[in-house]
Design a protein around this motif. Structure first.
Motif, PDB file in Angstrom:
ATOM      1  N   ALA A  13     -32.795  50.767  56.172  1.00 46.84           N
ATOM      2  CA  ALA A  13     -31.976  50.891  54.847  1.00 46.84           C
ATOM      3  C   ALA A  13     -31.037  49.766  55.011  1.00 46.84           C
ATOM      4  O   ALA A  13     -29.907  49.756  55.644  1.00 46.84           O
ATOM      5  N   LEU A  14     -31.302  48.536  54.290  1.00 44.16           N
ATOM      6  CA  LEU A  14     -30.641  47.362  54.681  1.00 44.16           C
ATOM      7  C   LEU A  14     -29.872  46.752  53.376  1.00 44.16           C
ATOM      8  O   LEU A  14     -30.546  46.801  52.415  1.00 44.16           O
ATOM      9  N   THR A  15     -28.825  46.521  53.103  1.00 50.67           N
ATOM     10  CA  THR A  15     -27.987  46.185  52.010  1.00 50.67           C
ATOM     11  C   THR A  15     -27.087  44.870  52.324  1.00 50.67           C
ATOM     12  O   THR A  15     -26.395  44.951  53.356  1.00 50.67           O
ATOM     13  N   THR A  16     -27.146  43.876  51.491  1.00 47.29           N
ATOM     14  CA  THR A  16     -26.040  42.696  51.650  1.00 47.29           C
ATOM     15  C   THR A  16     -25.780  42.376  50.513  1.00 47.29           C
ATOM     16  O   THR A  16     -26.738  42.277  49.356  1.00 47.29           O
ATOM     17  N   ASP A  17     -24.530  42.002  50.160  1.00 40.24           N
ATOM     18  CA  ASP A  17     -23.957  41.737  48.945  1.00 40.24           C
ATOM     19  C   ASP A  17     -24.426  40.159  48.556  1.00 40.24           C
ATOM     20  O   ASP A  17     -24.637  39.749  47.394  1.00 40.24           O
ATOM     21  N   ALA A  18     -24.298  39.041  49.379  1.00 41.52           N
ATOM     22  CA  ALA A  18     -24.772  37.703  49.465  1.00 41.52           C
ATOM     23  C   ALA A  18     -25.630  37.275  50.556  1.00 41.52           C
ATOM     24  O   ALA A  18     -24.930  37.141  51.471  1.00 41.52           O
ATOM     25  N   GLY A  19     -26.809  37.427  50.544  1.00 40.46           N
ATOM     26  CA  GLY A  19     -27.780  36.842  51.569  1.00 40.46           C
ATOM     27  C   GLY A  19     -29.070  37.494  51.489  1.00 40.46           C
ATOM     28  O   GLY A  19     -29.168  38.270  50.812  1.00 40.46           O
ATOM     29  N   ALA A  20     -29.904  36.754  52.429  1.00 43.51           N
ATOM     30  CA  ALA A  20     -31.431  37.170  52.266  1.00 43.51           C
ATOM     31  C   ALA A  20     -31.525  38.283  53.283  1.00 43.51           C
ATOM     32  O   ALA A  20     -30.986  38.538  54.083  1.00 43.51           O
ATOM     33  N   ILE A  21     -32.663  39.014  53.148  1.00 44.66           N
ATOM     34  CA  ILE A  21     -33.193  39.858  53.999  1.00 44.66           C
ATOM     35  C   ILE A  21     -34.551  39.720  54.331  1.00 44.66           C
ATOM     36  O   ILE A  21     -35.441  39.210  53.460  1.00 44.66           O
ATOM     37  N   ASP A  22     -34.806  39.405  55.639  1.00 44.35           N
ATOM     38  CA  ASP A  22     -36.369  38.917  56.338  1.00 44.35           C
ATOM     39  C   ASP A  22     -36.609  39.725  57.405  1.00 44.35           C
ATOM     40  O   ASP A  22     -36.090  39.870  58.458  1.00 44.35           O
ATOM     41  N   LEU A  23     -37.755  40.340  57.219  1.00 49.44           N
ATOM     42  CA  LEU A  23     -38.286  41.465  57.998  1.00 49.44           C
ATOM     43  C   LEU A  23     -39.586  40.842  58.513  1.00 49.44           C
ATOM     44  O   LEU A  23     -40.561  40.527  57.710  1.00 49.44           O
ATOM     45  N   THR A  24     -40.025  41.179  59.793  1.00 46.88           N
ATOM     46  CA  THR A  24     -41.405  40.989  60.319  1.00 46.88           C
ATOM     47  C   THR A  24     -41.805  42.021  60.819  1.00 46.88           C
ATOM     48  O   THR A  24     -41.243  42.549  61.878  1.00 46.88           O
ATOM     49  N   ASP A  25     -42.887  42.637  60.757  1.00 48.99           N
ATOM     50  CA  ASP A  25     -43.817  43.544  61.398  1.00 48.99           C
ATOM     51  C   ASP A  25     -43.002  44.868  61.272  1.00 48.99           C
ATOM     52  O   ASP A  25     -42.881  45.620  62.431  1.00 48.99           O
ATOM     53  N   PRO A  26     -42.395  45.312  60.204  1.00 50.17           N
ATOM     54  CA  PRO A  26     -41.785  46.771  60.205  1.00 50.17           C
ATOM     55  C   PRO A  26     -42.689  47.786  59.935  1.00 50.17           C
ATOM     56  O   PRO A  26     -43.757  47.399  59.334  1.00 50.17           O
ATOM     57  N   ARG A  27     -42.412  48.922  60.542  1.00 50.53           N
ATOM     58  CA  ARG A  27     -43.348  50.090  60.517  1.00 50.53           C
ATOM     59  C   ARG A  27     -43.032  51.306  60.108  1.00 50.53           C
ATOM     60  O   ARG A  27     -43.738  52.022  59.702  1.00 50.53           O
ATOM     61  N   GLY A  28     -41.518  51.326  59.707  1.00 48.57           N
ATOM     62  CA  GLY A  28     -40.896  52.630  58.935  1.00 48.57           C
ATOM     63  C   GLY A  28     -40.806  52.395  57.561  1.00 48.57           C
ATOM     64  O   GLY A  28     -40.834  51.201  57.017  1.00 48.57           O
ATOM     65  N   PRO A  29     -40.542  53.435  56.910  1.00 49.14           N
ATOM     66  CA  PRO A  29     -40.085  53.375  55.455  1.00 49.14           C
ATOM     67  C   PRO A  29     -39.060  52.208  55.465  1.00 49.14           C
ATOM     68  O   PRO A  29     -37.734  52.148  56.029  1.00 49.14           O
ATOM     69  N   LEU A  30     -38.951  51.711  54.249  1.00 46.83           N
ATOM     70  CA  LEU A  30     -37.888  50.510  53.924  1.00 46.83           C
ATOM     71  C   LEU A  30     -37.383  50.667  52.688  1.00 46.83           C
ATOM     72  O   LEU A  30     -37.827  50.942  51.729  1.00 46.83           O
ATOM     73  N   VAL A  31     -35.944  50.430  52.641  1.00 50.25           N
ATOM     74  CA  VAL A  31     -35.054  50.451  51.472  1.00 50.25           C
ATOM     75  C   VAL A  31     -34.072  49.238  51.604  1.00 50.25           C
ATOM     76  O   VAL A  31     -33.329  49.141  52.471  1.00 50.25           O
TER      77      VAL A  31
END
Length: 249
Positions: A137-155
């Protein structure tokens, strides 16, 4: 002669102006406090933890580790007061906190057990992650979110910034931005996929023939869907954007 005199006065005036401006800039620069480099390393035993909670104002990088500990390397700079970083485990939660003053920067590089769930909140800064299998569960006010090869639920939520997910195998996927596009490529189909943007395009690449039910809406254009779908599909995809194109393929 009057014309030459006027030119001479103009030239002298320009020279004086340049000198004064240069001196002023030097005075402003010299008045600014010099920045100092900051770095620190922290470790906490997460063998009993089921959740990593991170709260900071800067960037966060998450790596999958090969032991039961959470390792944190903090870097940045500051003018007067150095950043403060704490890492501790209590009960089922390992908590990482990073704080920074007005004239200060801080980035956290965190290695954690791959299956450990993580909740990350970043005020200003990019969140990146690779090789993680737990719930994120990832939250940012000002910035990108970059994920590679995640295997679990994503929020994934960002107020201003792009969301980019590659080679994902989540059971469920939720992404929301106010200003920023969402791009995701899935190696396996999530049971539920929900994407919402206020201003930003959406581009989803899904495995074909998994059986989808798709609802897509854009107030500024017609969604482009090339992925086969029907109302009996077991994998639900819902996309809504106020301003931006939609591609589902």
């Amino acid at each position: 002669m009057a014309t030459r005199k006027n030119r001479w006065i103009l030239a002298v005036g320009l020279i004086i102006l340049v000198v004064v401006a240069g001196t002023g800039a030097w005075l402003v620069t010299s008045a600014l406090p010099a920045h100092k480099k900051y770095s620190s390393d922290h470790t906490a035993n997460a063998a009993s933890s089921t959740l990593l909670r991170v709260g900071t104002h800067g960037g966060v990088t998450l790596h999958a580790g090969d032991d039961s500990k959470v390792h944190v390397t903090a870097t940045g700079d500051y003018a007067d007061t150095p950043p403060k970083v704490t890492v501790k485990s209590s009960g089922k939660t390992t908590t990482v906190t990073g704080s920074c003053g007005d004239d200060c920067s801080l980035n956290l590089d965190i290695t954690l057990p791959a299956a450990l769930a993580a909740e990350v909140s970043s005020g200003q800064g990019q969140i990146t992650g690779s090789g993680l299998t737990g719930h994120l569960a990832l939250t940012t006010d000002a910035g990108a979110i970059d994920l590679t090869d995640p295997r679990g639920p994503l929020v994934l939520h960002t107020a201003s910034g792009q969301i980019d997910v590659k080679d994902a195998k989540p059971a469920s996927f939720e992404a929301r931005t106010r200003q920023g596009e969402v791009r995701a490529t899935f190696a396996t189909a999530p049971t539920t996929t929900a994407v919402t943007t206020d201003q930003g395009s959406v581009d989803l690449t899904m495995p074909p023939h998994a059986g989808y039910y798709i609802q897509a809406q854009s107030k500024t254009g017609t969604p482009h869907i090339t992925l086969p779908w029907n109302r009996d599909g077991k994998h639900t995809v819902t996309v809504r954007t106020n301003e931006g194109g939609v591609e589902i393929h």
